[in-house]
Design a protein around this motif. Structure first.
Motif, PDB file in Angstrom:
ATOM      1  N   ASN A  90     -19.591  25.922 -15.801  1.00  0.00           N
ATOM      2  CA  ASN A  90     -20.614  25.032 -15.263  1.00  0.00           C
ATOM      3  C   ASN A  90     -21.857  25.798 -14.820  1.00  0.00           C
ATOM      4  OD1 ASN A  90     -19.131  22.694 -15.710  1.00  0.00           O
ATOM      5  ND2 ASN A  90     -18.228  22.709 -13.677  1.00  0.00           N
ATOM      6  N   PHE A  93     -23.813  26.936 -17.832  1.00  0.00           N
ATOM      7  CA  PHE A  93     -24.614  25.839 -18.381  1.00  0.00           C
ATOM      8  C   PHE A  93     -25.830  25.554 -17.504  1.00  0.00           C
ATOM      9  CE2 PHE A  93     -20.522  24.265 -20.470  1.00  0.00           C
ATOM     10  CZ  PHE A  93     -20.845  24.842 -21.694  1.00  0.00           C
ATOM     11  N   ASP A  94     -25.633  25.556 -16.181  1.00  0.00           N
ATOM     12  CA  ASP A  94     -26.774  25.362 -15.271  1.00  0.00           C
ATOM     13  C   ASP A  94     -27.865  26.379 -15.535  1.00  0.00           C
ATOM     14  OD1 ASP A  94     -25.529  23.272 -13.943  1.00  0.00           O
ATOM     15  OD2 ASP A  94     -25.150  24.408 -12.096  1.00  0.00           O
ATOM     16  N   MET A  96     -28.400  28.170 -18.221  1.00  0.00           N
ATOM     17  CA  MET A  96     -29.006  27.977 -19.550  1.00  0.00           C
ATOM     18  C   MET A  96     -30.059  26.876 -19.497  1.00  0.00           C
ATOM     19  SD  MET A  96     -25.766  28.486 -22.174  1.00  0.00           S
ATOM     20  CE  MET A  96     -26.187  27.034 -23.038  1.00  0.00           C
ATOM     21  N   GLU A  97     -29.795  25.854 -18.675  1.00  0.00           N
ATOM     22  CA  GLU A  97     -30.713  24.725 -18.564  1.00  0.00           C
ATOM     23  C   GLU A  97     -31.786  24.958 -17.497  1.00  0.00           C
ATOM     24  OE1 GLU A  97     -28.068  21.495 -17.747  1.00  0.00           O
ATOM     25  OE2 GLU A  97     -27.275  21.470 -19.782  1.00  0.00           O
ATOM     26  N   GLY A  98     -31.672  26.047 -16.761  1.00  0.00           N
ATOM     27  CA  GLY A  98     -32.635  26.355 -15.721  1.00  0.00           C
ATOM     28  C   GLY A  98     -32.436  25.569 -14.446  1.00  0.00           C
ATOM     29  N   ASP A  99     -31.260  24.982 -14.262  1.00  0.00           N
ATOM     30  CA  ASP A  99     -30.959  24.160 -13.084  1.00  0.00           C
ATOM     31  C   ASP A  99     -30.262  25.002 -12.019  1.00  0.00           C
ATOM     32  OD1 ASP A  99     -30.398  22.119 -11.295  1.00  0.00           O
ATOM     33  OD2 ASP A  99     -28.696  21.372 -12.426  1.00  0.00           O
TER      34      ASP A  99
END
Length: 103
Positions: A90, A93-94, A96-99
């Motif tokens: 998780n 993925f965060d 990678m998405e810049g979140d």
């Protein structure tokens, strides 16, 4: 962290050390060097698995560093990876998405 100067790395590790000791309810300083080495290894490992982030501004990543450090401190590191596989994915993925706002 690789682009940081040694002084910046020390400052970040000291900040993590203080928070980690409070979380683990460690009130003495006799293990500080050992705890710093655990935190440095955990930070490097989490950055390798997930990507780099600033632990002071990304609470989920900091939590994962602390969890790995806790397992290492208690000589149970082999159980960290299966128990936190979902969190590792998780956070990857965060990042990678810049979140990295901690939500």
């Amino acid at each position: 962290m690789m682009s940081d100067t040694p002084e910046k790395i020390d400052e970040k590790t000291d900040a993590l050390l203080s928070d980690f000791k409070a979380r683990m309810k460690i009130f003495h300083s006799s293990e500080d060097d050992y705890l710093k080495s655990i935190l440095e290894a955990s930070t490097a490992e989490i950055f390798e698995l997930c990507g780099e982030f600033d632990p002071s501004t990304y609470p989920r990543g900091k939590e994962l560093i602390f969890e790995r450090s806790r397992y290492a401190y208690n000589d149970q590191l082999e159980f960290f990876y299966p128990n936190f596989q979902e969190s590792i994915l998780n956070i990857s993925f965060d990042l990678m998405e810049g979140d990295t706002d901690g939500n």
